[in-house]
Design a protein around this motif. Structure first.
Motif, PDB file in Angstrom:
ATOM      1  N   SER A  88       0.836  -1.202   0.000  1.00  0.00           N
ATOM      2  CA  SER A  88       0.000   0.000   0.000  1.00  0.00           C
ATOM      3  C   SER A  88       0.867   1.246   0.000  1.00  0.00           C
ATOM      4  CB  SER A  88      -0.929   0.010   1.220  1.00  0.00           C
ATOM      5  OG  SER A  88      -0.171   0.018   2.418  1.00  0.00           O
ATOM      6  N   SER A  98       0.422   5.870   0.307  1.00  0.00           N
ATOM      7  CA  SER A  98      -0.429   7.024   0.571  1.00  0.00           C
ATOM      8  C   SER A  98       0.093   8.205  -0.231  1.00  0.00           C
ATOM      9  CB  SER A  98      -0.418   7.377   2.062  1.00  0.00           C
ATOM     10  OG  SER A  98      -0.906   6.307   2.834  1.00  0.00           O
ATOM     11  N   GLU A 142      -0.551  12.402  -0.580  1.00  0.00           N
ATOM     12  CA  GLU A 142      -1.169  13.478   0.181  1.00  0.00           C
ATOM     13  C   GLU A 142      -1.849  14.533  -0.690  1.00  0.00           C
ATOM     14  OE1 GLU A 142      -1.628  13.949   3.503  1.00  0.00           O
ATOM     15  OE2 GLU A 142      -1.011  11.859   3.587  1.00  0.00           O
ATOM     16  N   ASP A 144     -10.214   7.738  -0.890  1.00  0.00           N
ATOM     17  CA  ASP A 144      -9.932   9.089  -0.410  1.00  0.00           C
ATOM     18  C   ASP A 144     -10.781   9.324   0.833  1.00  0.00           C
ATOM     19  OD1 ASP A 144     -12.504   9.593  -1.306  1.00  0.00           O
ATOM     20  OD2 ASP A 144     -11.901  10.918  -2.943  1.00  0.00           O
ATOM     21  N   LYS A 189      -5.615  13.183  -1.143  1.00  0.00           N
ATOM     22  CA  LYS A 189      -5.323  12.392   0.059  1.00  0.00           C
ATOM     23  C   LYS A 189      -5.744  10.940  -0.166  1.00  0.00           C
ATOM     24  CE  LYS A 189      -5.161  16.047   3.518  1.00  0.00           C
ATOM     25  NZ  LYS A 189      -5.630  16.529   4.830  1.00  0.00           N
ATOM     26  N   THR A 190      -4.988  10.291  -1.004  1.00  0.00           N
ATOM     27  CA  THR A 190      -5.364   8.987  -1.542  1.00  0.00           C
ATOM     28  C   THR A 190      -4.621   7.852  -0.852  1.00  0.00           C
ATOM     29  OG1 THR A 190      -5.624  10.099  -3.665  1.00  0.00           O
ATOM     30  CG2 THR A 190      -5.634   7.698  -3.690  1.00  0.00           C
ATOM     31  N   GLN A 191      -5.340   6.782  -0.572  1.00  0.00           N
ATOM     32  CA  GLN A 191      -4.758   5.543  -0.075  1.00  0.00           C
ATOM     33  C   GLN A 191      -4.933   4.475  -1.157  1.00  0.00           C
ATOM     34  OE1 GLN A 191      -3.335   5.357   3.067  1.00  0.00           O
ATOM     35  NE2 GLN A 191      -3.791   7.531   3.329  1.00  0.00           N
TER      36      GLN A 191
END
Length: 230
Positions: free
Chosen positions: A174, A176, A178, A194, A211-213
């Motif tokens: 995974s 992240s 920002e 998000d 702000k994505t994961q």
């Protein structure tokens, strides 16, 4: 989160290739902007997912005041033109050609009897009148490879306030992100989240988010475009 699937778009093309155009920015295409395609981000203005026909080619053509990025997904092309004539671009490699004010001409040729697959991206330069140039990259098998963007003090990439990374992750990994990004899942499956929603993405999905994961469900390759260094 905004989502655009390659499969929802018509198949176009020219010369010896077919392609889906996912980003056709109004700053470049104006009234010729393809319906339902995304606008870019920063100075990023164009994204096409293309397949060359067997022995297909673009034919020699010019560019000026644009940076042309090619990412080879499957197969290979033989590069011809005024910059690094004779360079090959193989699967897992990328090339970046800066036209600047000087300009360049090029022809990309599929030398094989099978179709290949190549992503092409365009970015407007931050400054006009720069010298033409060429850079070649071998993508990291796992992790992030920056192929575009950065300040003038470094020479690994062409300088720009728009950044392009190719991210390769294995199943279960995974990351992240920002800032606001455009993500193109070029292969594989991933869960993209998000602050407001979650989407099961697959190869051919273009996603604009903040702000994505990203959590992978298989080995994936994702092209990440941003105006902030991630």
């Amino acid at each position: 989160m905004q989502i655009l699937s390659r499969s929802s778009l018509p198949l176009g093309g020219f010369a010896g290739l077919t392609e889906h155009r996912l980003v056709t920015d109004s700053r470049v295409f104006g009234g010729r902007k393809a319906p339902n395609t995304f606008e870019g981000i920063g100075n990023f203005v164009y994204l096409a997912d293309a397949q060359f026909n067997p022995k297909g080619e673009t034919h020699m053509h010019p560019h000026k005041e644009i940076d042309v990025i090619s990412i080879m997904m499957e197969g290979r092309v033989s590069h011809e033109g005024s910059l690094e004539h004779g360079q090959s671009l193989n699967e897992g490699e990328a090339q970046v050609q800066r036209a600047g004010g000087e300009g360049f001409t090029h022809n990309e040729v599929n030398p094989d009897n099978n179709k290949n697959r190549m992503l092409q991206l365009w970015v407007l330069p931050d400054e006009s009148g720069q010298r033409a140039g060429y850079k070649h990259y071998s993508l990291e098998a796992n992790g992030k490879t920056r192929i575009y963007g950065g300040n003038k003090s470094q020479k690994e990439t062409f300088d720009s306030t728009t950044y392009i990374d190719v991210v390769r992750l294995e199943k279960g990994e995974s990351i992240s992100l920002e800032s606001e990004t455009l993500l193109y899942v070029s292969s594989g499956y991933a869960e993209v989240s998000d602050e407001n929603s979650t989407f099961a993405a697959e190869g051919g999905d273009l996603i604009r988010s903040y702000k994505t994961q990203i959590k992978t469900n298989s080995n994936v390759e994702i092209v990440v475009v941003s105006t902030c260094k991630q």
